[in-house]
Design a protein around this motif. Structure first.
Motif, PDB file in Angstrom:
ATOM      1  N   VAL A 499     -32.881 -21.570  11.901  1.00  0.00           N
ATOM      2  CA  VAL A 499     -32.672 -21.377  10.527  1.00  0.00           C
ATOM      3  C   VAL A 499     -32.906 -22.268   9.735  1.00  0.00           C
ATOM      4  O   VAL A 499     -33.402 -22.446   8.599  1.00  0.00           O
ATOM      5  CB  VAL A 499     -31.497 -20.300  10.418  1.00  0.00           C
ATOM      6  N   THR A 500     -32.084 -23.478  10.005  1.00  0.00           N
ATOM      7  CA  THR A 500     -31.916 -24.729   9.170  1.00  0.00           C
ATOM      8  C   THR A 500     -33.237 -25.362   9.055  1.00  0.00           C
ATOM      9  O   THR A 500     -33.586 -25.825   7.915  1.00  0.00           O
ATOM     10  CB  THR A 500     -30.903 -25.693   9.562  1.00  0.00           C
ATOM     11  N   ALA A 501     -34.014 -25.431  10.260  1.00  0.00           N
ATOM     12  CA  ALA A 501     -35.445 -26.069  10.188  1.00  0.00           C
ATOM     13  C   ALA A 501     -36.191 -25.256   9.224  1.00  0.00           C
ATOM     14  O   ALA A 501     -37.272 -25.796   8.565  1.00  0.00           O
ATOM     15  CB  ALA A 501     -36.060 -26.221  11.555  1.00  0.00           C
ATOM     16  N   ILE A 502     -36.316 -23.937   9.502  1.00  0.00           N
ATOM     17  CA  ILE A 502     -37.017 -22.891   8.286  1.00  0.00           C
ATOM     18  C   ILE A 502     -36.751 -23.279   7.021  1.00  0.00           C
ATOM     19  O   ILE A 502     -37.441 -23.549   6.442  1.00  0.00           O
ATOM     20  CB  ILE A 502     -36.620 -21.644   8.618  1.00  0.00           C
ATOM     21  N   ARG A 503     -35.304 -23.432   6.510  1.00  0.00           N
ATOM     22  CA  ARG A 503     -35.080 -23.734   5.186  1.00  0.00           C
ATOM     23  C   ARG A 503     -35.597 -25.087   4.812  1.00  0.00           C
ATOM     24  O   ARG A 503     -36.086 -25.072   3.603  1.00  0.00           O
ATOM     25  CB  ARG A 503     -33.554 -23.608   5.126  1.00  0.00           C
ATOM     26  N   GLU A 504     -35.455 -25.984   5.488  1.00  0.00           N
ATOM     27  CA  GLU A 504     -35.589 -27.263   5.024  1.00  0.00           C
ATOM     28  C   GLU A 504     -37.131 -27.745   5.173  1.00  0.00           C
ATOM     29  O   GLU A 504     -37.470 -28.767   4.481  1.00  0.00           O
ATOM     30  CB  GLU A 504     -34.563 -28.258   5.498  1.00  0.00           C
ATOM     31  N   LYS A 505     -37.781 -27.493   6.280  1.00  0.00           N
ATOM     32  CA  LYS A 505     -39.090 -27.972   6.608  1.00  0.00           C
ATOM     33  C   LYS A 505     -40.224 -27.009   6.274  1.00  0.00           C
ATOM     34  O   LYS A 505     -41.475 -27.435   6.241  1.00  0.00           O
ATOM     35  CB  LYS A 505     -38.922 -28.469   8.026  1.00  0.00           C
ATOM     36  N   GLU A 506     -39.858 -25.915   6.587  1.00  0.00           N
ATOM     37  CA  GLU A 506     -41.180 -24.893   6.568  1.00  0.00           C
ATOM     38  C   GLU A 506     -41.356 -24.058   5.393  1.00  0.00           C
ATOM     39  O   GLU A 506     -42.524 -23.940   4.782  1.00  0.00           O
ATOM     40  CB  GLU A 506     -40.901 -23.948   7.690  1.00  0.00           C
ATOM     41  N   LEU A 507     -40.489 -23.429   4.711  1.00  0.00           N
ATOM     42  CA  LEU A 507     -40.985 -22.384   3.909  1.00  0.00           C
ATOM     43  C   LEU A 507     -41.453 -23.009   2.732  1.00  0.00           C
ATOM     44  O   LEU A 507     -42.333 -22.462   2.039  1.00  0.00           O
ATOM     45  CB  LEU A 507     -39.319 -21.699   3.347  1.00  0.00           C
ATOM     46  N   LEU A 508     -41.053 -24.403   1.933  1.00  0.00           N
ATOM     47  CA  LEU A 508     -41.816 -24.510   0.846  1.00  0.00           C
ATOM     48  C   LEU A 508     -42.341 -25.994   1.033  1.00  0.00           C
ATOM     49  O   LEU A 508     -43.027 -26.664   0.424  1.00  0.00           O
ATOM     50  CB  LEU A 508     -40.568 -25.204  -0.013  1.00  0.00           C
ATOM     51  N   TYR A 509     -42.762 -26.385   2.423  1.00  0.00           N
ATOM     52  CA  TYR A 509     -43.320 -27.514   2.881  1.00  0.00           C
ATOM     53  C   TYR A 509     -44.735 -27.411   3.778  1.00  0.00           C
ATOM     54  O   TYR A 509     -45.523 -28.047   3.938  1.00  0.00           O
ATOM     55  CB  TYR A 509     -42.594 -28.671   3.450  1.00  0.00           C
ATOM     56  N   THR A 510     -44.430 -26.354   4.591  1.00  0.00           N
ATOM     57  CA  THR A 510     -45.654 -26.062   5.664  1.00  0.00           C
ATOM     58  C   THR A 510     -46.829 -25.855   4.825  1.00  0.00           C
ATOM     59  O   THR A 510     -46.884 -24.787   3.875  1.00  0.00           O
ATOM     60  CB  THR A 510     -45.092 -24.989   6.551  1.00  0.00           C
ATOM     61  N   GLU A 511     -48.017 -26.224   5.160  1.00  0.00           N
ATOM     62  CA  GLU A 511     -49.301 -26.061   4.332  1.00  0.00           C
ATOM     63  C   GLU A 511     -49.790 -24.520   4.598  1.00  0.00           C
ATOM     64  O   GLU A 511     -50.429 -24.066   3.524  1.00  0.00           O
ATOM     65  CB  GLU A 511     -50.375 -26.883   5.332  1.00  0.00           C
ATOM     66  N   GLY A 512     -49.420 -23.938   5.649  1.00  0.00           N
ATOM     67  CA  GLY A 512     -49.875 -22.371   5.659  1.00  0.00           C
ATOM     68  C   GLY A 512     -48.827 -21.478   5.151  1.00  0.00           C
ATOM     69  O   GLY A 512     -49.139 -20.428   5.028  1.00  0.00           O
ATOM     70  N   GLY A 513     -47.721 -22.205   4.661  1.00  0.00           N
ATOM     71  CA  GLY A 513     -46.438 -21.284   4.011  1.00  0.00           C
ATOM     72  C   GLY A 513     -47.179 -20.609   2.781  1.00  0.00           C
ATOM     73  O   GLY A 513     -47.671 -21.312   2.030  1.00  0.00           O
ATOM     74  N   LEU A 514     -46.749 -19.468   2.674  1.00  0.00           N
ATOM     75  CA  LEU A 514     -47.290 -18.349   1.424  1.00  0.00           C
ATOM     76  C   LEU A 514     -46.630 -19.257   0.213  1.00  0.00           C
ATOM     77  O   LEU A 514     -46.992 -19.552  -0.861  1.00  0.00           O
ATOM     78  CB  LEU A 514     -47.118 -17.195   1.325  1.00  0.00           C
ATOM     79  N   LEU A 515     -45.144 -19.340   0.294  1.00  0.00           N
ATOM     80  CA  LEU A 515     -44.259 -19.866  -0.817  1.00  0.00           C
ATOM     81  C   LEU A 515     -44.682 -21.160  -1.215  1.00  0.00           C
ATOM     82  O   LEU A 515     -44.866 -21.676  -2.316  1.00  0.00           O
ATOM     83  CB  LEU A 515     -42.920 -19.672  -0.475  1.00  0.00           C
ATOM     84  N   ALA A 516     -45.022 -22.038  -0.293  1.00  0.00           N
ATOM     85  CA  ALA A 516     -45.434 -23.242  -0.519  1.00  0.00           C
ATOM     86  C   ALA A 516     -46.598 -23.662  -1.315  1.00  0.00           C
ATOM     87  O   ALA A 516     -46.738 -24.464  -2.247  1.00  0.00           O
ATOM     88  CB  ALA A 516     -45.591 -24.161   0.910  1.00  0.00           C
ATOM     89  N   LYS A 517     -47.538 -22.487  -1.306  1.00  0.00           N
ATOM     90  CA  LYS A 517     -48.612 -22.533  -2.229  1.00  0.00           C
ATOM     91  C   LYS A 517     -48.560 -22.323  -3.470  1.00  0.00           C
ATOM     92  O   LYS A 517     -49.218 -22.859  -4.491  1.00  0.00           O
ATOM     93  CB  LYS A 517     -49.719 -21.607  -1.652  1.00  0.00           C
ATOM     94  N   PHE A 518     -47.521 -21.950  -4.126  1.00  0.00           N
ATOM     95  CA  PHE A 518     -47.247 -21.813  -5.401  1.00  0.00           C
ATOM     96  C   PHE A 518     -46.501 -22.733  -6.027  1.00  0.00           C
ATOM     97  O   PHE A 518     -46.084 -22.657  -7.139  1.00  0.00           O
ATOM     98  CB  PHE A 518     -46.290 -20.349  -5.614  1.00  0.00           C
ATOM     99  N   VAL A 519     -45.830 -23.682  -5.162  1.00  0.00           N
ATOM    100  CA  VAL A 519     -44.750 -25.007  -5.537  1.00  0.00           C
ATOM    101  C   VAL A 519     -45.669 -25.671  -6.640  1.00  0.00           C
ATOM    102  O   VAL A 519     -45.237 -26.066  -7.860  1.00  0.00           O
ATOM    103  CB  VAL A 519     -44.497 -25.991  -4.526  1.00  0.00           C
TER     104      VAL A 519
END
Length: 704
Positions: A499-519
């Motif tokens: 869960v910590t890894a998802i929060r810190e590294k994936e949601l807003l930083y993964t290239e394939g993440g949907l939320l990261a595309k809006f940053v």
């Protein structure tokens, strides 16, 4: 009523209650003290006097001033002389005379008759004297009402007294004032609603019980001898709906708590149950017939919008206690509440809340949600609907909240919503002239930000559920199994790490993440307010950035300079207020990140806008008293608000220092830093400086 002694205030309150109960102004009407009614009576009497004596009110006179002047005294003597000549010669002078108020009471009726009807003509001395007596009587009553209203205002401040018996006395006093029609008593009745959160010892519980009884008597009691259950239910339902009118979110939260307690029932007084073989049952003023009546009002096509809104608000509140209320009205919620053709987004928002409460608080995983697929489709429509109505944002927020509550895979549902909304905003094929791209983009950014925040809440919920299940399983394992698990690793820690890894590294930083595309889009909009100058767009973009910063400490730290620049330079007070609130949330989530930027938060205490000041004061008060932020030399900024022009801010400042003084001598220990900070402020007037120091020193002396 403003004395420092509880005993003095108690006696003053008893005297005030007696003065109101035994007031002498009951010769007109029904004896109530409603200011607007008495002012109307005053105006009618003035008109009557003007017809009799056109020059009587030649100068501007205070309506509550006593009009008994020398001319009137002469007229009185003439009238008395005529009465004595016509009366019994043996009757004594004292027996033949009445006081002015008694004469007025004896001769006054509702003054509605015109000169033509009474036959009075200008210069009629006896009629003029009689009218002047009425004027004196009504003017005195208005002065009396004003003094009672002043007492009511003082009592509003005493509602949060530390003396619980005094609080109970104030509650009962407001009930008395309301029964006599004192109009500003409603302010106290509304304010005492927040006492429902009082918790602790038996005295605190007694306050809540008295509050419940008070509201039941004021709003939920029709006629004690009424046997018509339907008529009583309609009366109660209408009053429940009226309680939702002109309320803030804080008022609604307290009302929800109170109605939940009333639905469960008012507990009997423990002293009355002593020695009884069969304890008294709780009083339940809200029953099934009232619930049915509320649903009828909600379904009625001819119901005024505010009544339909009030009905679904109350039903949603009660569904928090008993989810079957929402289950029973699900058809109505889907057909009426989520009918987007009505364009009533307030009804839509609270209908979503009611749906959210289909799921019981206890054992939510065991509840099978009826018509779940249909519900989710309608909630998706709410989120995707284009509108420039600002109420949509609340409706969309509650729709997303409900999706995360009832959907098995809320991430998939929200992904579909965000993709469809993005196509509406950016597709070249969508050039509908009726769609304002700024409005549509504002909606998209709101959805993106709230989905990001709810995703974190959802992950934390999954983590908590996993830990609960593991505790249950651990209780069933043998000792040998537990030893093997200790050797092989701890699944609970592994889950938390994921869960910590998802929060810190994936949601807003993964290239394939949907939320990261809006940053990049969010950063572009908030960093160029002159280019993207739509007010609503800027507010939603900054709010979206703030929500993203509450997801990841890394993202929070990377974007903090930009965020603080916005909070400092934005010309929109709402943007600055939202920034302050979100900064408080970040301080709770990532204390180490906000620690270096504490001065920026405290700086908004002196913002030019009072709303921002008030928001900042509430935020800092919570952070300090909850132990989220340590005070390091910023108390001087807080103390300056004691001399603020806003009464509400001053009261909040007093509350803060009174509470802080009880926590490990925090005010005493920080007094020298505060003293130095105030002394160094050259803009602070000497009068204000002395006032602040006296207040702080007095608070310290009470604690010592």
């Amino acid at each position: 009523m403003q004395d420092r002694s509880n005993l003095v205030r108690k006696s003053a309150l008893a005297l005030l209650s007696e003065l109101v109960t035994e007031h002498p102004y009951n010769a007109i009407g029904d004896g109530t003290l409603r200011m607007t009614v008495w002012k109307q009576r005053l105006q009618v009497i003035k008109d009557e006097i003007t017809e009799l004596e056109p020059n009587f009110f030649s100068d501007d006179v205070d309506e509550t001033a006593n009009p008994m002047n020398e001319t009137m005294a002469e007229e009185e003597q003439n009238v008395e002389g005529e009465s004595e000549g016509d009366g019994d010669a043996d009757k004594s002078t004292n027996e033949g005379k009445q006081s002015q108020s008694e004469q007025a009471a004896a001769t006054t009726t509702e003054p509605q008759a015109s000169q033509a009807n009474t036959g009075r003509q200008p210069g009629d001395s006896s009629a003029l004297a009689e009218a002047q007596l009425k004027l004196s009587y009504v003017s005195d009553c208005i002065k009396f009402i004003k003094m009672v209203e002043q007492a009511s205002e003082v009592c509003c401040e005493l509602l949060y007294s530390k003396s619980k018996p005094e609080v109970i006395g104030i509650i009962e006093f407001f009930e008395l004032l309301d029964s006599y029609g004192i109009e500003n008593a409603t302010n106290g009745i509304k304010k005492m609603l927040h006492l429902v959160w009082m918790d602790g010892d038996e005295e605190a519980k007694k306050v809540v019980r008295v509050l419940m009884l008070n509201y039941t008597k004021l709003y939920l009691t029709y006629k004690e001898d009424s046997r018509d259950a339907r008529e009583t239910a309609r009366y109660i339902a209408r009053n429940l709906i009226k309680l939702t009118y002109n309320t803030s979110m804080a008022d609604l939260a307290s009302l929800e708590k109170l109605l939940g307690l009333l639905y469960l029932g008012i507990p009997p007084d423990p002293s009355e149950n002593k020695g009884r073989k069969t304890p008294q049952a709780p009083i339940k003023p809200i029953d099934g017939i009232v619930i049915d009546t509320l649903w009828q009002i909600f379904n009625f096509d001819g119901a005024p919008p505010k009544n339909r809104r009030g009905a679904i608000i109350v039903l949603g509140m009660l569904a928090l206690v008993e989810n079957r209320i929402a289950v029973k009205g699900l058809n109505s919620i889907l057909s009426v509440g989520l009918d987007l053709e009505r364009k009533d987004w307030v009804v839509v928002a609270f209908s979503c809340i009611a749906i959210n409460r289909l799921v019981p608080a206890k054992d939510p995983q065991l509840f099978d949600i009826p018509r779940a697929v249909e519900i989710i489709e309608k909630l998706k429509r709410v989120c995707l609907e284009y509108t420039d109505d600002g109420e949509w944002f609340h409706a969309a927020e509650e729709a997303l909240n409900t999706i995360f509550t009832i959907s098995t895979y809320p991430d998939q549902v929200c992904t579909e919503i965000l993709k469809k909304k993005a196509v509406e905003v950016f597709s070249q094929d969508n050039n509908d002239d009726n769609i304002d791209k700024s409005v549509s983009l504002s909606q998209l950014l709101f959805l993106v930000g709230h989905v990001g925040l709810k995703t974190i809440v959802h992950l934390e919920k999954l983590e908590a559920d996993f830990k609960k299940k593991k505790i249950v399983q651990d209780g069933k394992k043998s000792e040998a199994d537990q030893e093997l698990e200790m050797i092989g690793g701890n699944n609970e820690d592994d889950f938390s790490d994921i869960v910590t890894a998802i929060r810190e590294k994936e949601l807003l930083y993964t290239e394939g993440g949907l939320l990261a595309k809006f940053v990049p889009l969010i950063q572009e909009v908030v960093s160029k307010p002159s280019q993207y100058n739509d007010v609503r767009l800027q507010r939603q973009a900054v709010l979206c950035l703030a929500k993203f910063m509450c997801i990841s400490p890394r993202f929070c730290e990377d974007n903090m300079p930009l965020y603080l620049t916005i909070m400092e330079r934005s010309k929109d007070a709402i943007v600055r207020s939202n920034c302050v609130l979100a900064l408080g949330d970040m301080a709770v989530c990532f204390n180490h990140v906000i620690d270096n930027h504490r001065d920026a938060l405290y700086g908004k205490l002196q913002d030019e806008n009072r709303t921002v000041q008030r928001t900042c004061l509430m935020t800092v008060t919570f952070l300090i008293l909850a132990g989220q932020v340590k005070v390091k030399g910023q108390l001087a900024q807080m103390a300056k608000l004691y001399v603020n022009n806003d009464r509400g801010i001053v009261d909040m400042c007093k509350t803060f220092f009174n509470e802080l003084a009880t926590k490990d001598n925090a005010v005493y220990n920080g007094f020298m830093d505060m003293f130095s900070g105030l002394s160094a402020d050259k803009k602070l007037a000497m009068k204000d400086y002395k006032s602040i120091i006296n207040f702080v020193a007095l608070g310290i002396s009470w604690c010592l």
